[in-house]
Design an enzyme around this catalytic site. Structure first.
Site, PDB file in Angstrom:
ATOM      1  CG  LEU A 128      -1.932  -1.192   1.255  1.00 22.45           C
ATOM      2  CD1 LEU A 128      -2.775  -1.154   2.532  1.00 22.45           C
ATOM      3  CD2 LEU A 128      -2.844  -1.220   0.025  1.00 22.45           C
ATOM      4  CD  GLU A 163      11.052   3.038  -3.445  1.00 25.14           C
ATOM      5  OE1 GLU A 163      10.432   3.835  -2.737  1.00 25.14           O
ATOM      6  OE2 GLU A 163      11.386   1.909  -3.067  1.00 25.14           O
ATOM      7  CG  ASP A 175       3.546   2.740  -5.836  1.00 24.61           C
ATOM      8  OD1 ASP A 175       2.538   2.473  -6.517  1.00 24.61           O
ATOM      9  OD2 ASP A 175       4.397   1.895  -5.507  1.00 24.61           O
TER      10      ASP A 175
HETATM   11  C1  GLA Z   1       4.605  -1.289  -7.453  1.00 20.00           C
HETATM   12  C2  GLA Z   1       5.442  -0.200  -8.094  1.00 20.00           C
HETATM   13  C3  GLA Z   1       4.584   0.635  -9.047  1.00 20.00           C
HETATM   14  C4  GLA Z   1       3.835  -0.242 -10.026  1.00 20.00           C
HETATM   15  C5  GLA Z   1       3.122  -1.380  -9.314  1.00 20.00           C
HETATM   16  C6  GLA Z   1       2.496  -2.370 -10.263  1.00 20.00           C
HETATM   17  O1  GLA Z   1       3.626  -0.723  -6.626  1.00 20.00           O
HETATM   18  O2  GLA Z   1       6.012   0.637  -7.111  1.00 20.00           O
HETATM   19  O3  GLA Z   1       5.402   1.566  -9.700  1.00 20.00           O
HETATM   20  O4  GLA Z   1       4.692  -0.731 -11.011  1.00 20.00           O
HETATM   21  O5  GLA Z   1       3.994  -2.085  -8.448  1.00 20.00           O
HETATM   22  O6  GLA Z   1       1.432  -1.782 -10.951  1.00 20.00           O
END
Ligand code: GLA
Length: 390
Positions: A128, A163, A175
């Protein structure tokens, strides 16, 4: 979110009451992705929403060039010099805020000393976006404290860079973008190639979004995430025989892909690419059906998304599959799918409000029987992106 008064008391306990400046409080949420999975790093669409819980940061200026870090979630607590923010594995979670400081310094933004206390309400490793949340709240908080502009798209990009390069996880932009730009009761339709986006009211009427945490830990770095990215790049290379200008799978229409997918030599790579192109199309279909208020159709797209992540992209695993399977047995459930990177983490389901209690009970029990793990459930409201709390 933790009780703010209690957090302030903890701050004073840690750092005393004679600090140079005023105490400021910032908050960044976690996120749930509603549909559009593993499409962001392929330049496709995603459709995430910010949660109402996330990471709170209390921060106060100090004048000796030291930065104090503490968290209510972890014991590690120390002061470092603002000039010494290199990555250090021994610094555990502190590397996230250190990375943000390092990146701001790289951009010529002088960061002064601070005392900082974080408090996270997102279970770590649950998919999350606890890491995006701490990155974004740190970037927004520090820029605000330094009197710098706080453009949220810039903050998302800066946090993603930390990141990718400082922490070493090759995630896409979804994210950090959702955590920075979320809006109450709205999901975000984001085109990850151009970063064009719009807030779409998420009107789910009598239906609730329920997040199910499998409590199966996933590690992005160790997982097959980077392998999937490489396979998508391979698919692009193969397709360049027909489309020399192609740089990302998201630039292909479904029709173009179907006509030329035979150019992808490896069968596994072809499956990965098929997921990506079809998933992007599912996001666009979702926009059409949601505009018509057709939640049942959206639920079907969620299910198709999960099936594709299981069969073509192969990032689900037993726990996520069992949880989705059991969710779909409950009456009043329109759709259910894994959310985030996969390999563990969470599912999201669209559940009639009158079925939520039964859902939690029934899915929790069956999940425990079949996997031996205890699930957690959160009935989820959609919250705002990063902001300063009054
Ligand atoms: C993780 C990554 C995102 C995305 C998702 C899959 O959350 O951090 O950038 O690639 O996986 O949709």
């Amino acid at each position: 979110m933790a009780d703010l008064q209690a957090l302030k008391e903890r701050f004073i306990e840690l750092y005393g009451n004679d600090g140079a400046g005023e105490l400021h409080v910032f908050h960044a949420p976690g996120r749930v992705n509603l549909i559009g999975e593993h499409t962001d790093y392929n330049g496709g669409y995603v459709f995430p929403a910010a949660l109402t819980f996330g990471t709170t940061m209390l921060i106060r200026k100090r004048s000796d060039g030291q930065v104090g870090f503490a968290s209510t979630n972890f014991p590690l607590h120390k002061h470092i010099s603002i000039t010494n923010v290199a990555f250090d594995p021994a610094d555990e979670w502190m590397n996230y805020p250190k990375g943000i400081i390092a990146e701001l310094q790289q951009r010529g933004i002088a960061v002064s000393g601070y005392d900082i206390l974080f408090s996270g309400a997102i279970p770590n490793g649950s998919g999350l976006s606890s890491s995006a949340s701490i990155e974004v709240v740190t970037a927004f908080g520090l820029l605000t404290m330094e009197g710098q502009p706080t453009d949220k798209v810039e903050i998302a990009l800066l946090s993603q860079k930390v990141e990718n390069e400082f922490i070493g996880v090759k995630c896409g932009i979804m994210d950090q973008f959702a955590v920075a730009n979320g809006k109450q009761d709205h999901a975000i339709l984001l085109m990850c190639d151009t970063l064009e986006y719009k807030h779409v009211p998420f009107e789910s009427g009598a239906y609730k979004l329920v997040i199910g945490n499998t409590n199966k830990k996933r590690g992005l770095v160790d997982s097959a995430y980077n392998e999937r990215r490489a396979q998508c790049e391979q698919a692009v290379k193969d397709l360049q025989a027909q489309f020399p200008e192609l740089t990302l799978l998201g630039q292909l229409s479904l029709e173009q892909f179907n006509e030329y997918r035979h150019l992808i030599k490896d069968e596994t790579v072809r499956k990965r690419a098929k997921h990506v192109v079809e998933e992007i199309d599912r996001v666009l279909q979702s926009m059409r059906v949601l505009e018509q208020g057709d939640l049942a159709a959206f639920g079907k797209l969620m299910i198709a998304s999960h099936d594709s992540l299981r069969d073509l992209y192969e990032v689900t695993g037993l726990e996520l599959d069992v949880m989705v399977e059991e969710a779909l047995k409950v009456q009043g459930v329109l759709g259910s799918r894994m959310t985030g990177a996969g390999f563990g983490g969470c599912t999201v389901s669209l559940v009639h409000e009158e079925s939520v209690a039964v859902f939690i009970e029934q899915v929790g029990q069956a999940y425990k029987e079949r996997t031996g793990l205890t699930a957690d459930f959160y009935v989820c409201d959609i919250g705002d992106g990063v902001k300063e709390l009054a």
